[in-house]
Write an enzyme that holds these catalytic residues in place. Sequence first.
Site, PDB file in Angstrom:
ATOM      1  N   TYR A 208       0.838  -1.208   0.000  1.00 46.41           N
ATOM      2  CA  TYR A 208       0.000   0.000   0.000  1.00 46.41           C
ATOM      3  C   TYR A 208       0.872   1.257   0.000  1.00 46.41           C
ATOM      4  CZ  TYR A 208      -3.517  -3.379   1.641  1.00 46.41           C
ATOM      5  OH  TYR A 208      -4.354  -4.455   1.771  1.00 46.41           O
TER       6      TYR A 208
ATOM      7  N   GLU B 228      -0.514  -6.527   9.401  1.00 43.66           N
ATOM      8  CA  GLU B 228      -1.776  -5.905   8.982  1.00 43.66           C
ATOM      9  C   GLU B 228      -2.951  -6.513   9.746  1.00 43.66           C
ATOM     10  OE1 GLU B 228      -2.405  -6.358   4.781  1.00 43.66           O
ATOM     11  OE2 GLU B 228      -4.305  -5.273   4.785  1.00 43.66           O
TER      12      GLU B 228
ATOM     13  N   GLN C 239     -13.942   6.354   2.513  1.00 48.19           N
ATOM     14  CA  GLN C 239     -13.671   5.276   3.481  1.00 48.19           C
ATOM     15  C   GLN C 239     -14.323   5.645   4.809  1.00 48.19           C
ATOM     16  OE1 GLN C 239      -9.468   4.278   3.884  1.00 48.19           O
ATOM     17  NE2 GLN C 239      -9.917   2.155   3.342  1.00 48.19           N
TER      18      GLN C 239
ATOM     19  N   ASP D 127     -12.780  -4.648   3.151  1.00 46.93           N
ATOM     20  CA  ASP D 127     -12.909  -4.799   1.707  1.00 46.93           C
ATOM     21  C   ASP D 127     -13.493  -6.127   1.236  1.00 46.93           C
ATOM     22  OD1 ASP D 127     -11.309  -2.602   2.294  1.00 46.93           O
ATOM     23  OD2 ASP D 127     -10.008  -2.873   0.569  1.00 46.93           O
TER      24      ASP D 127
HETATM   25  C1  GLC Z   1      -6.965  -2.725   2.871  1.00 45.69           C
HETATM   26  C2  GLC Z   1      -7.988  -2.674   4.007  1.00 45.69           C
HETATM   27  C3  GLC Z   1      -8.411  -1.242   4.244  1.00 45.69           C
HETATM   28  C4  GLC Z   1      -7.190  -0.389   4.494  1.00 45.69           C
HETATM   29  C5  GLC Z   1      -6.123  -0.571   3.400  1.00 45.69           C
HETATM   30  C6  GLC Z   1      -4.811   0.071   3.764  1.00 45.69           C
HETATM   31  O1  GLC Z   1      -7.485  -2.296   1.678  1.00 45.69           O
HETATM   32  O2  GLC Z   1      -9.076  -3.480   3.719  1.00 45.69           O
HETATM   33  O3  GLC Z   1      -9.288  -1.147   5.330  1.00 45.69           O
HETATM   34  O4  GLC Z   1      -7.541   0.943   4.603  1.00 45.69           O
HETATM   35  O5  GLC Z   1      -5.859  -1.923   3.213  1.00 45.69           O
HETATM   36  O6  GLC Z   1      -4.347  -0.420   4.988  1.00 45.69           O
END
Ligand code: GLC
Length: 420
Positions: free
Chosen positions: A29, A392, A101, A162
């Site tokens: 991410y 995570e 979100q 998600d």
């Molecule tokens: C995933 C999770 C989401 C979060 C993102 C970044 O997409 O489902 O809730 O914001 O990761 O951590």
Amino acid sequence: MNKDLDCRAQEILRRNDRGGYTVPTHGLYPFQWNWDSAFVALGFAEFDRERGWQEIETLSSAQWDDGMIPHIVFHQDDDGYFPGPGVWATGKTPATSGITQPPVLASVVRQLWEQEGTDPTHPRMRKLYAACVKSHRWFHRFRDPLGNGLVMVTHNWETGRDNSSEWDAALARIDTSGVGTYTRRDTGHVDAAMRPKQHEYDRYVAILQFGRDCGWDHREIADNGPFRMIDVGMSMELLRANRDLLVLAEAIGDARVADELTNRIALSEQGMDWLWNDEVGAYCSRDATTHESSGLVTNASFLAFYAGVGSRQQHTRLIAALERLTASAAFLVPSLEAGSREYDHRRYWRGPIWLVVSYMVARGLAEQGHQDWAERIRRDSARLIEKSGFFESFSPETGEGSGGPDFSWTAAMWLAWCGK
Ligand code: GLC
């Protein structure tokens, strides 16, 4: 041990800092995520208050003119991620996604402000207050199709949970014939067994394409989009955030907004029963088009305590559901009840524990007089980090980490909550 973990948590936040904002984790991410940043601010605030405020100021600076705070802000491009800014094509500067979100920002602003002594002239609080009022109005305007104060999401990614099975039935109706080819990046970073399946990903992309093809017209998406779910999590989170924003409005002396919020809160309190599923004894997400209840008990069901809703009887049934979870889970709070269809203790939002949700659930339980449960969740959360590090998410059965490592909001939860 705690001291070491404190240092480690601080190090993770520093390392994931990209200058004014934090990435959730390196690789998987690589941008700024909306609700991640709100929780991250709580973590930073424990050792660098300036940086805590800055995190959410950077987020709010990407707010759209219509009030939406986007779910991702692409401060710089990174081709290790799909779908990136070119796919969303929102035309914003900085580039952002076209969806939102969970609205937890106002709750965090209140917390940071209270930690500093509740000065109504606090300039940073006041600026963020204005952004939150605008964002909450956006929700009320575009995301309350039933007029009952609950929150509709138009993409499962908006919920933050998600890949929860709550979305399966609605996603199954999505037409993916026009999706075309694309290359996923997530499975290049973590084990595919922990990530959504390909047919699921195609549906996520199809919903995105609907939004893009109508130029991110939020009226059109809300009225005619392919995915319209009333999310129990966001409904509870917005109700809580409205309560927190009301505290700020009253402190500032903003009577007009205070009135508006008081009415919204009353509406949501009454509306919440629309999500109550008596068969399972919990609040569940429900389809805004078909009105079908997911019938699934997830960690979000327990946010009722945090939102301050539910009769005595409903609370008793929710506690019974929590009790039930402990039969199969060595650690609380799993994202899905074991035994539910699609439960998998390692797969993304279908079993694993996310500490940010656990944190809100525990806060709510403590506020509603269930200190024993709140403390148990806090202890379990600390044990997960002690055992496996700052992942995570975590398996509720074995406590093993899943998803990305060195995760910002997990580090923040250690500093602001479970490691204290
Ligand atoms: C995933 C999770 C989401 C979060 C993102 C970044 O997409 O489902 O809730 O914001 O990761 O951590």
